[in-house]
Design a protein around this motif. Structure first.
Motif, PDB file in Angstrom:
ATOM      1  N   UNK A  39       0.830  -1.211   0.000  1.00  0.00           N
ATOM      2  CA  UNK A  39       0.000   0.000   0.000  1.00  0.00           C
ATOM      3  C   UNK A  39       0.866   1.262   0.000  1.00  0.00           C
ATOM      4  N   UNK A  40       1.889   1.308   0.842  1.00  0.00           N
ATOM      5  CA  UNK A  40       2.759   2.486   0.912  1.00  0.00           C
ATOM      6  C   UNK A  40       3.497   2.682  -0.403  1.00  0.00           C
ATOM      7  N   UNK A  41       3.990   1.593  -0.977  1.00  0.00           N
ATOM      8  CA  UNK A  41       4.692   1.688  -2.267  1.00  0.00           C
ATOM      9  C   UNK A  41       3.796   2.321  -3.328  1.00  0.00           C
ATOM     10  N   UNK A 166      -3.922  -0.465  -8.944  1.00  0.00           N
ATOM     11  CA  UNK A 166      -2.486  -0.467  -8.633  1.00  0.00           C
ATOM     12  C   UNK A 166      -1.736  -1.592  -9.331  1.00  0.00           C
ATOM     13  N   UNK A 167      -2.310  -2.139 -10.404  1.00  0.00           N
ATOM     14  CA  UNK A 167      -1.613  -3.143 -11.196  1.00  0.00           C
ATOM     15  C   UNK A 167      -1.286  -4.428 -10.466  1.00  0.00           C
ATOM     16  N   UNK A 168      -2.104  -4.817  -9.472  1.00  0.00           N
ATOM     17  CA  UNK A 168      -1.745  -5.959  -8.635  1.00  0.00           C
ATOM     18  C   UNK A 168      -2.189  -7.303  -9.199  1.00  0.00           C
ATOM     19  N   UNK A 307      -5.646  -0.091  -4.142  1.00  0.00           N
ATOM     20  CA  UNK A 307      -5.512   0.716  -5.354  1.00  0.00           C
ATOM     21  C   UNK A 307      -6.783   1.493  -5.656  1.00  0.00           C
ATOM     22  N   UNK A 308      -7.922   0.808  -5.553  1.00  0.00           N
ATOM     23  CA  UNK A 308      -9.209   1.477  -5.776  1.00  0.00           C
ATOM     24  C   UNK A 308      -9.431   2.591  -4.761  1.00  0.00           C
ATOM     25  N   UNK A 341      -9.706   4.508   6.820  1.00  0.00           N
ATOM     26  CA  UNK A 341     -10.814   4.174   5.920  1.00  0.00           C
ATOM     27  C   UNK A 341     -10.516   2.871   5.197  1.00  0.00           C
ATOM     28  N   UNK A 342      -9.286   2.736   4.700  1.00  0.00           N
ATOM     29  CA  UNK A 342      -8.897   1.522   3.991  1.00  0.00           C
ATOM     30  C   UNK A 342      -8.980   0.309   4.911  1.00  0.00           C
TER      31      UNK A 342
END
Length: 378
Positions: A39-41, A166-168, A307-308, A341-342
């Motif tokens: 997430x931080x990245x 986030x392209x995961x 990512x969303x 929130x996440x």
């Protein structure tokens, strides 16, 4: 990280009880740290993405590595757990039906939630304007609904589609191919395995081609599984602080020396870091924190939804025109506000989407076997 852990601690009361018979211990806590690292990245990638419109690695080696190293270590965890099941087949024969059904019910529901939310988000961003024929949109949606196994095409002509998540999704392709080739590993170890599963696994192996970096990342988990119960495991149990120190030093060296983790030497260092953790090192108590365990339990939802969440936060709530002017410290402040929130979203995704599907495995398995028995009798 601290905000995420504090949020998890507050939200722990909303978590369902741990799964019976399944350890929710230090590896789960480790997953929690890794998920927050990813997430931080990606949050740091968003800082540049808002300003330039280009999705690229963060300029900082540290931020790049906490994302890439986390992905490699996620692969190692998967390999350790499931290759370990293969190695234990002489004690507990593999129930392949249960294994694959449990994987479907573990991975699919939260993924479908993420993809549906992606479709909704794209409809909002495009203001409901359709730029492609319905048939093409259906094909593109189909690729995404099936884990982008062959491709992750832009939807409705939006080239940023995969960046909104986030392209995961590419890592989930590796996960699926790994599970489908487990029967090949089982028969190579001399364990009885349905030949059709082995043939299918071989077909998957050659159709996918197994890029070396994906295979290399799983090998670290293989090594850890092989070392269970042996001399190395006894050394880790006898000297947990030294084992923890070795693990932390190996991770620190990976992050500080190499620009990325997707190559031989970083994978070797990460294997050295992972083996003590897999064998019981608690990293000086970091892996015994309940808040980290909660984050680990919801790590799959966090991996899929962060990512969303970043996209909605910066694109729709704050607005790109304002967010693109943020300094790094202002960007961090925005992330601090977003993190609770996440975590909340992930806790409720686990409770109401992931966990009901996991709990449904026994009932679904019994239903499936009844259908097979009925067909066999007829």
């Amino acid at each position: 990280m601290l905000v995420a852990m504090a949020s998890a601690r507050l939200l722990a009361r909303f978590m369902p009880p741990p799964l019976p018979g399944i350890p929710n211990g230090m590896l789960d806590a480790f997953r929690g740290y890794l998920a927050v690292g990813v997430f931080i990245c990606h949050a740091m990638i968003w800082h540049a993405f808002l300003k330039t419109g280009h999705w690229q690695e963060p300029p900082s080696r540290f931020y790049t590595q906490i994302g890439q190293a986390a992905v490699v270590l996620f692969f190692m965890i998967t390999a350790f757990l499931f290759y370990g099941k293969v190695l234990d087949s002489h004690i507990r024969p593999m129930d392949w039906t249960r294994l694959f059904l449990s994987r479907v019910l573990r991975l699919v529901p939260a993924y479908l939630l993420a993809v549906v939310l992606l479709f909704v988000l794209m409809a909002v961003i495009s203001a409901g304007v359709r730029r492609e024929p319905w048939s093409q949109l259906a094909r593109e949606a189909g690729h995404w609904l099936f884990f982008t196994l062959r491709s992750d095409p832009p939807i409705n002509g939006d080239a940023n589609t995969k960046f909104y998540v986030a392209g995961v999704t590419w890592t989930l392709v590796y996960e699926w191919y790994f599970y489908l080739t487990l029967p090949v590993l089982a028969i190579l170890h001399g364990y009885r395995t349905p030949l059709w599963l082995v043939a299918f696994g071989i077909l998957i192996w050659f159709s996918f081609g197994w890029p070396w970096i994906g295979l290399l990342s799983f090998v670290g988990g293989f090594i850890a599984a092989w070392l269970r119960g042996g001399r190395v495991a006894r050394l880790v149990a006898a000297h947990p602080n030294w084992a923890s120190l070795i693990s932390l030093c190996a991770m620190a060296a990976t992050v500080s020396v190499f620009p990325g983790s997707f190559s031989w030497w970083p994978n070797l260092l990460l294997t050295i870091a992972f083996v003590p953790i897999a064998l019981g090192a608690d990293l000086f108590g970091l892996l015994r924190r309940h808040s980290a365990e909660v984050l680990g339990t919801v790590s799959y939802s966090m991996y899929l939804l962060h990512g969303l969440t970043l996209c909605v936060w910066f694109w729709l709530v704050l607005g790109t025109s304002w967010a693109s002017t943020f300094s790094l410290s202002e960007h961090w402040l925005a992330l601090v506000l977003l993190t609770p929130v996440l975590v909340t979203l992930c806790v409720f995704s686990y409770r109401f989407v992931e966990r009901p599907a996991i709990d449904a495995v026994p009932a679904c398995l019994n239903w499936w076997r009844r259908q097979i028995a009925r067909v066999a009798k007829s």
